[in-house]
Every structure is written in C-alpha cells, then in structure tokens.
Design a protein around this motif. Structure first.
Motif, mmCIF file in Angstrom:
data_model
loop_
_atom_site.group_PDB
_atom_site.id
_atom_site.type_symbol
_atom_site.label_atom_id
_atom_site.label_comp_id
_atom_site.label_asym_id
_atom_site.label_seq_id
_atom_site.Cartn_x
_atom_site.Cartn_y
_atom_site.Cartn_z
ATOM 1 N N PHE A 1 0.825 -1.215 0.000
ATOM 2 C CA PHE A 1 0.000 0.000 0.000
ATOM 3 C C PHE A 1 0.858 1.264 0.000
ATOM 4 N N THR A 2 1.883 1.304 0.854
ATOM 5 C CA THR A 2 2.708 2.529 0.951
ATOM 6 C C THR A 2 3.429 2.815 -0.365
ATOM 7 N N ASP A 3 3.851 1.779 -1.055
ATOM 8 C CA ASP A 3 4.548 1.965 -2.332
ATOM 9 C C ASP A 3 3.622 2.586 -3.372
ATOM 10 N N TRP A 4 2.430 2.029 -3.492
ATOM 11 C CA TRP A 4 1.486 2.554 -4.491
ATOM 12 C C TRP A 4 0.886 3.890 -4.069
ATOM 13 N N LEU A 5 0.763 4.118 -2.756
ATOM 14 C CA LEU A 5 0.320 5.435 -2.290
ATOM 15 C C LEU A 5 1.348 6.499 -2.659
ATOM 16 N N TYR A 6 2.627 6.143 -2.512
ATOM 17 C CA TYR A 6 3.693 7.086 -2.881
ATOM 18 C C TYR A 6 3.609 7.436 -4.369
ATOM 19 N N ARG A 7 3.388 6.391 -5.205
ATOM 20 C CA ARG A 7 3.252 6.649 -6.646
ATOM 21 C C ARG A 7 2.061 7.577 -6.928
ATOM 22 N N ALA A 8 0.971 7.341 -6.211
ATOM 23 C CA ALA A 8 -0.222 8.182 -6.402
ATOM 24 C C ALA A 8 0.048 9.620 -5.977
ATOM 25 N N LEU A 9 0.795 9.777 -4.894
ATOM 26 C CA LEU A 9 1.123 11.131 -4.425
ATOM 27 C C LEU A 9 2.034 11.851 -5.419
ATOM 28 N N VAL A 10 3.001 11.113 -5.956
ATOM 29 C CA VAL A 10 3.867 11.684 -6.999
ATOM 30 C C VAL A 10 3.016 12.119 -8.190
ATOM 31 N N PHE A 11 2.083 11.270 -8.557
ATOM 32 C CA PHE A 11 1.173 11.560 -9.680
ATOM 33 C C PHE A 11 0.387 12.843 -9.412
ATOM 34 N N LEU A 12 -0.082 13.033 -8.181
ATOM 35 C CA LEU A 12 -0.843 14.236 -7.831
ATOM 36 C C LEU A 12 0.011 15.492 -7.954
ATOM 37 N N VAL A 13 1.252 15.429 -7.445
ATOM 38 C CA VAL A 13 2.133 16.602 -7.514
ATOM 39 C C VAL A 13 2.403 16.976 -8.963
ATOM 40 N N ILE A 14 2.677 15.958 -9.776
ATOM 41 C CA ILE A 14 2.962 16.229 -11.189
ATOM 42 C C ILE A 14 1.761 16.851 -11.888
ATOM 43 N N SER A 15 0.574 16.407 -11.521
ATOM 44 C CA SER A 15 -0.630 16.789 -12.264
ATOM 45 C C SER A 15 -1.094 18.211 -12.020
ATOM 46 N N CYS A 16 -0.545 18.908 -11.026
ATOM 47 C CA CYS A 16 -0.972 20.292 -10.767
ATOM 48 C C CYS A 16 -0.860 21.132 -12.039
ATOM 49 N N PRO A 17 -1.920 21.838 -12.429
ATOM 50 C CA PRO A 17 -1.914 22.579 -13.698
ATOM 51 C C PRO A 17 -1.325 23.982 -13.588
ATOM 52 N N CYS A 18 -0.389 24.188 -12.643
ATOM 53 C CA CYS A 18 0.137 25.546 -12.413
ATOM 54 C C CYS A 18 0.742 26.164 -13.673
ATOM 55 N N ALA A 19 1.578 25.367 -14.371
ATOM 56 C CA ALA A 19 2.288 25.921 -15.532
ATOM 57 C C ALA A 19 1.319 26.459 -16.568
ATOM 58 N N LEU A 20 0.173 25.781 -16.729
ATOM 59 C CA LEU A 20 -0.815 26.229 -17.707
ATOM 60 C C LEU A 20 -1.633 27.399 -17.178
ATOM 61 N N LEU B 1 4.253 12.103 -15.649
ATOM 62 C CA LEU B 1 3.064 11.399 -15.155
ATOM 63 C C LEU B 1 3.156 9.903 -15.457
ATOM 64 N N PHE B 2 3.590 9.601 -16.665
ATOM 65 C CA PHE B 2 3.737 8.195 -17.051
ATOM 66 C C PHE B 2 4.793 7.503 -16.186
ATOM 67 N N LEU B 3 5.928 8.168 -16.008
ATOM 68 C CA LEU B 3 7.000 7.599 -15.195
ATOM 69 C C LEU B 3 6.578 7.458 -13.733
ATOM 70 N N GLY B 4 5.825 8.455 -13.240
ATOM 71 C CA GLY B 4 5.367 8.398 -11.855
ATOM 72 C C GLY B 4 4.404 7.257 -11.620
ATOM 73 N N ALA B 5 3.515 7.022 -12.582
ATOM 74 C CA ALA B 5 2.540 5.942 -12.429
ATOM 75 C C ALA B 5 3.216 4.575 -12.378
ATOM 76 N N TRP B 6 4.373 4.448 -13.057
ATOM 77 C CA TRP B 6 5.102 3.180 -13.074
ATOM 78 C C TRP B 6 6.191 3.110 -12.006
ATOM 79 N N GLY B 7 6.216 4.128 -11.135
ATOM 80 C CA GLY B 7 7.140 4.079 -10.012
ATOM 81 C C GLY B 7 8.557 4.488 -10.331
ATOM 82 N N VAL B 8 8.800 5.015 -11.527
ATOM 83 C CA VAL B 8 10.158 5.424 -11.909
ATOM 84 C C VAL B 8 10.475 6.823 -11.386
ATOM 85 N N ALA B 9 9.520 7.735 -11.484
ATOM 86 C CA ALA B 9 9.730 9.114 -11.036
ATOM 87 C C ALA B 9 9.457 9.233 -9.544
#
Length: 665
Positions: A307-326, A629-637
C-alpha cells in the motif's frame, strides 16, 4: 483593474503583490523622487515578507537533512524528528491548506491547493518527511516567483493608472489655488509648473511649452506645443511655467478614457486562455481520480502489493498533475503582450484581440489622419464669375466653424478672422458628404464634396479627374459657386509602415471618402496596390465585409467619427488615439496613442510573438507533465521529478512568457 489582472494568480501568500508604481502628485520633481524612493523601500520590504516563510522552512529543512544524512544525531528520531519536519512544513504548508479549505468551501474542491495538500500530507503519513517539506517549499517559492513575474508583466499597464494627478492649480482672479482635479470645470485656467503633470485636457494659453508625452504615446522625445494647441492629461511640463484652459471634464479626458480601456482589457480573454481554464477544471478532478486508482487498483492486479509503495506513486502523480504551468503562464503571456504593447503606445483592449492580431492577413486603412497628417492647407480658390468671393468665403468660414474636421480648420485658417457675424437658421452635417445650412434670408449654403452637389441637384461643369488635391465644392442659393483645393501630406513613417506590413505578409488597402484620384496618388506613393476613394461610411463597411467573406482576417485603422462603424465591423478595429475622435477610440479594439502608422505592424508583431510564447508554454507543459506522469505511475519518477514537472515547468514557462517584455519590435 488589480483584481481583474490578479484573478488568475493563485498565491500561497495573500500579501498584496504589486509592481512599483510612480507617484502622481502636484509636487515638483524632487518630491516625486522622494516618493519613488519611498516606494522602492516598500517594495524591498514586501519582497522580504513574501520570502520569509520560505526562508524559515528552508533553514529548518536544511538542519533536519543535516541531522538525518550528514551529522547524524541519536536524539533526532521518532516524535522529535516528526515535530521538527512538521515545524518546517507549517510556514509554507499552512497557507496552501488554508486556501484549499477556502476553495473547497467555495465549491472548487479539486484546486491545485487541494492536490498539493493531499500529496504532502500523504507523504507525511508514509514517513517521507523530507520530500513532503521539500515539495511544499519548492511549490511556495514557485508561487512567489509566479506572483512577482505577473506583477512585472503588469508593470507597463499599471503605470498608466498613476498618470493623473489628484490635484491641480487653478488661477482664480490670477491667484493660484490648489483644488481636487475632478472639481475643475471647463473654462478654468490651470497653472502648470515645470515638472508637474497636467490633470485635465485643455488648450495651451502660453506662447509655447515642451511636454514629456511618454505616458500617453510611448515616445520619449519632448513634444513642443504652441499657443492654441491641445494638451492632454498625463503630459508633464518640462521647462517653463505654463497656463492651460480646461476643455474637458476630468472624467471625459482622453487619459481617463484610455485608463478605462486598460482596466477593462483583461476581462476579455483569448480563446486559448478560456480553453485552458475550462480544461483545468475538468482535468484536475480526473487526475485526482486517477491517483486514487493508481493507489488502490493494483491491489487486485499485483501479487506483492504494498500500500505505501502505491500510495507514494499516487502522491507523486498528484504533484505532477498540478496545472500551475498552464493556469499561470498562459495569462502571464497575454499580460506580457498587453504590457509590451502599452509600453510602445499601443493599447490593446483584451487578450482576445492579441490572438486576432496574430492572424491578421489584411490591413485596411483610412487615409486622412491615419496615413496623412490630417493638417490641411488651402491651395487654390476657384469661384465662378458673378459671385462675391469675399462674401462666399465669409459664409463658408462661418459654417465650417461648426465642424471640427481638419478640412474645416484649414478653411478657417485660410479665410482668417470672421469679419462679420453670420446667423444660420438651420445647420445639418451629412456624414461623408459635407454640411448644409440655411442663411437668415432663406438661401441655402452647401459646402462639401461633389457628391453633396449631386444629392441636392446642383449642376457643375468641372472635370474632377484633372484635380489632384482634395476638393471642397460650394453652392449658394441653389447655384454652383466653385471649389477650394486642399492638400494634406503623408506622415513621416507612413511608407515605412506599409513596407513593414508587406514584410509581415499582410496585404494593404486604402479606403477614403476623399477623391478617387487623390487616394490613388497617395496609394502609388506608398506602394499600396488597392485603394478606393469617394466612399461613404457604408461603402467602407461594405468593402471590409467583402474582404471578410474572402476568409481574410481584417484590421481596419481609422480616426474619424465616420470610421466608427467600420472599426466596429472589422475583425480588429484600430483607432488613432491622438487626432482620433472619441467615437472611434471607444469603438476600437486597439488604440494607437501617438498616431504613428508604424505601430500597426508593431501591434501585429506583438500579437504573433505573444501567440508563439503561449503555445510554447502549452506544449512544454503537456510534454513534460505527460512524460513524468507516465513515469510516476510506473514508479520510476520520485517526488523530486514531480517537483520539476510542477514548479520547474511553471517557472520555465514564466521565464519564457516574460521574454516578450524584453523583445524589440
């Protein structure tokens, strides 16, 4: 305006962030310098306050990392370690969590504040304290830089808001009295000291005076005015004591109207900007649901699910997904374009018009006042025998005194002072034709072009093709009297303006109510292939609509009251703001303050450069975020790559957006 320009900027610190503004008082230059110095100290203090929470977090985080990885301490563990990182998190995290709560209460649950809050709190929950604090710290610093960048981009626009002094000096029985500018009345005489800004539009009573007009025109070269010339609010008297008679109320001055145009500018969003806003509202909840899926769905698929591993990936995904730049960089790109334009004396009333300017394929221009100076001089007076030349000129002068057209001014200057008072029973101005009046003895007077003669059935034996100059026909008591020829001259930069448009790949056409052969002569001198004369306002509009039907994106540039319908009917209407009529300026989408036709091509260049920057930011944000986002979902980022994808890309987009402020056009 402050609220309009700032509504897209979501800041983690609610301290008001504004660009330095210049003082507008009635004091001398040395007092203004003192005020500017005061503002600079305030700006430094404000900047320090903005960065203080981040500095506190940075110091606490640095010490914690030292205790964790460098100079390890046995006591730095368990609750002590958790509390220390918690204290490092609070200065930068609390404002974000507060804004997330306020956004949720206002109905916007899936805001960027919510995403960052959930991501960092989740990181704390799984024991990734350093990354949680670091992510929020970088996010907070990025938000501060974004806010400062927006303020810088708005600086050129906001500077206009400080051009009106609050007080003016009025001469009452030759005694100077200081009053509020809005209380000055038409006809009052203002005393303007060297270094002071003029508060209202007026007529110069002094023999001559030099003014700094850069606030209105973007032109730094001093402009010397002579007695009787119009001077406008916002101009700065440079050398000698001057007296000015007020000709327009405070709220009716050209500057007041310009300021209102600027204030309204950012309320008109470009299609790209509107699309990104709508996209962000849909995109954010989708990525939040995807993050939940990344965390929970692998439980049903992966054998060694942690659970902690996949939660971490999900959290990384959330940080990446912030639309600030746009959400930040795109409005900033348009602010930059509007600011760059205003710095060059071009007022664009909305970012949507920058987009349309970028697509311009055809520029249609009026002749008089746009390509020519609009300063006419009478060349010849040809009257038929049997008419008293002096009497007719006296009548013509009296009638033209009721018009503000440059041609009327030329006739009045030629005839000189009115020798006898003429009373008209009826006066009518016919748009695009001229003027008609009835003299007290029921005899009619017509002064205008030959279409006016045709309209009222006046016969004449004149070969108009042999006359090159502008012709003013006169008829009295139903009989043709003769005509006056009037010549105008091209503006200095008119030829350069046309060459610039042609280099940009933009076609040009001249439309005018002036004589056909006069218009063709001007077009030949400027290398404009298409030109049309003898046009009424409705004819000009028909020409523009015909071009639009050919799938052309048409910009029309004019300056007169009769140009207002065409300005409104074009894709982008431009008005000359100096000589231009109020009707044309209010109808126009773009106002050129210094009346220079070279600004037309410059406005198109600014529009194109703005569009390039905006699309560069969009593509950069999508490509980088999509990859991470792709890398984060697969646990690389990791969280660090997530920080780059969010804050890093936003800062890169901002740096790219503010380039337009430094671009030379």
């Amino acid at each position: 305006m402050e609220e309009n320009l700032s509504d897209t900027v979501k800041s983690t610190n609610k301290t008001k962030r504004t660009a330095p503004s210049c003082c507008c008082t009635h004091d001398q230059e040395h007092k203004e310098e003192e005020n500017h110095a005061g503002h600079s100290h305030d700006d430094v203090a404000t900047g320090y306050r903005l960065f203080l929470p981040a500095l506190i977090s940075l110091v606490l985080l640095g010490v914690a990392l030292l205790f964790d990885y460098g100079w390890k301490q046995a006591w730095f563990s368990g609750e002590v370690r958790w509390i220390w990182y918690g204290l490092a998190y609070i200065p930068v995290g609390f404002p974000v969590l507060r804004d997330a709560f306020l956004s949720a209460r206002a109905g916007d649950l899936f805001s960027e504040f919510f995403l960052m809050g959930i991501a960092t709190i989740g990181a704390f929950a799984i024991g990734e304290y350093p990354e949680a604090v670091a992510v929020m710290l970088f996010y907070a610093v990025g938000e501060i830089f974004q806010s400062l960048a927006v303020s810088k981009a708005k600086g050129s626009i906001k500077a206009l808001l400080d051009q009106r002094p609050d007080e003016v000096t009025v001469l009452v029985d030759h005694v100077p009295q200081l009053i509020r500018a809005e209380k000055a009345r038409i006809g009052d005489v203002l005393q303007l000291k060297p270094g002071e800004k003029l508060g209202l539009d007026g007529e110069l009573l002094s023999a001559s005076a030099s003014f700094n007009t850069s606030a209105l025109t973007g032109e730094s070269r001093p402009d010397t005015k002579k007695q009787g010339d119009m001077v406008l609010a916002g101009m700065i008297n440079l050398h000698t004591l001057a007296e000015v008679k007020v000709t327009a109320a405070y709220q009716d001055s050209k500057l007041s109207k310009i300021l209102k145009l600027v204030q309204d500018a950012t309320s008109k969003k470009a299609p790209t900007e509107l699309f990104i806003r709508k996209f962000a509202r849909i995109y954010t909840p989708i990525v939040a649901l995807l993050a939940v899926g990344i965390c929970l769905l692998p439980y049903f698929i992966v054998q060694d699910y942690q659970f902690t591993d996949w939660l971490y990936r999900a959290l990384v995904f959330l940080v990446i997904s912030c639309p600030c730049a746009l959400v930040i960089s795109i409005p900033l790109g348009y602010f930059g374009g509007i600011g760059a334009a205003s710095r060059h004396g071009i007022l664009v009333k909305g970012s949507n018009f920058l987009d349309t300017l970028a697509k311009t394929t055809h520029v249609v221009m009026d002749k008089t006042g746009t390509l020519t100076e609009g300063v006419f001089q009478v060349q010849d007076v040809v009257f038929n025998a049997g008419f008293d030349k002096e009497e007719i000129l006296c009548l013509v002068q009296a009638l033209e005194a009721k018009s503000t057209h440059p041609v009327a001014t030329a006739i009045r200057q030629y005839v000189g002072e009115e020798k006898q008072r003429v009373v008209f029973e009826e006066v009518e101005e016919l748009a695009g034709l001229g003027m008609r009046a009835t003299v007290s003895d029921n005899r009619s007077l017509l002064v205008g072009n030959f279409k006016l003669m045709d309209k009222f059935g006046i016969t004449y034996d004149i070969d108009l093709s042999t006359i090159v100059y502008t012709t003013i026909a006169v008829a009295f008591d139903g009989k043709f009297v003769g005509y006056l020829t009037i010549a105008d001259r091209l503006k200095e930069d008119a030829k350069f303006a046309i060459e610039r448009l042609h280099k940009l790949g933009v076609e040009t056409t001249i439309l005018s109510g002036d004589k056909e052969n006069v218009v063709h002569d001007i077009a030949a001198k400027l290398n404009v292939k298409r030109s049309f004369g003898d046009l009424l306002p409705a004819d000009k509009l028909a020409k523009v609509e015909a071009l639009k039907k050919e799938k052309e994106t048409v910009v029309f540039v004019g300056d007169g009251v009769n140009d207002a319908p065409v300005i409104a009917g074009s894709d982008v209407g431009m008005a000359m703001g100096g000589l231009g009529s109020d009707a044309a300026i209010e109808t126009a989408d773009v106002v050129i303050q210094d009346d220079r036709p070279a600004r037309i091509g410059m406005a198109i260049q600014i529009g194109r450069q703005t569009k390039v920057i905006v699309w560069q930011n969009i593509l950069m944000a999508f490509v980088v975020k999509g990859l991470v986002l792709f890398l984060g979902a697969w646990g690389v980022a990791t969280m660090w790559e997530a920080v780059f994808a969010d804050v890093g890309v936003a800062l890169m987009a901002i740096l790219n957006a503010i380039r337009i402020q430094r671009t030379k056009f």
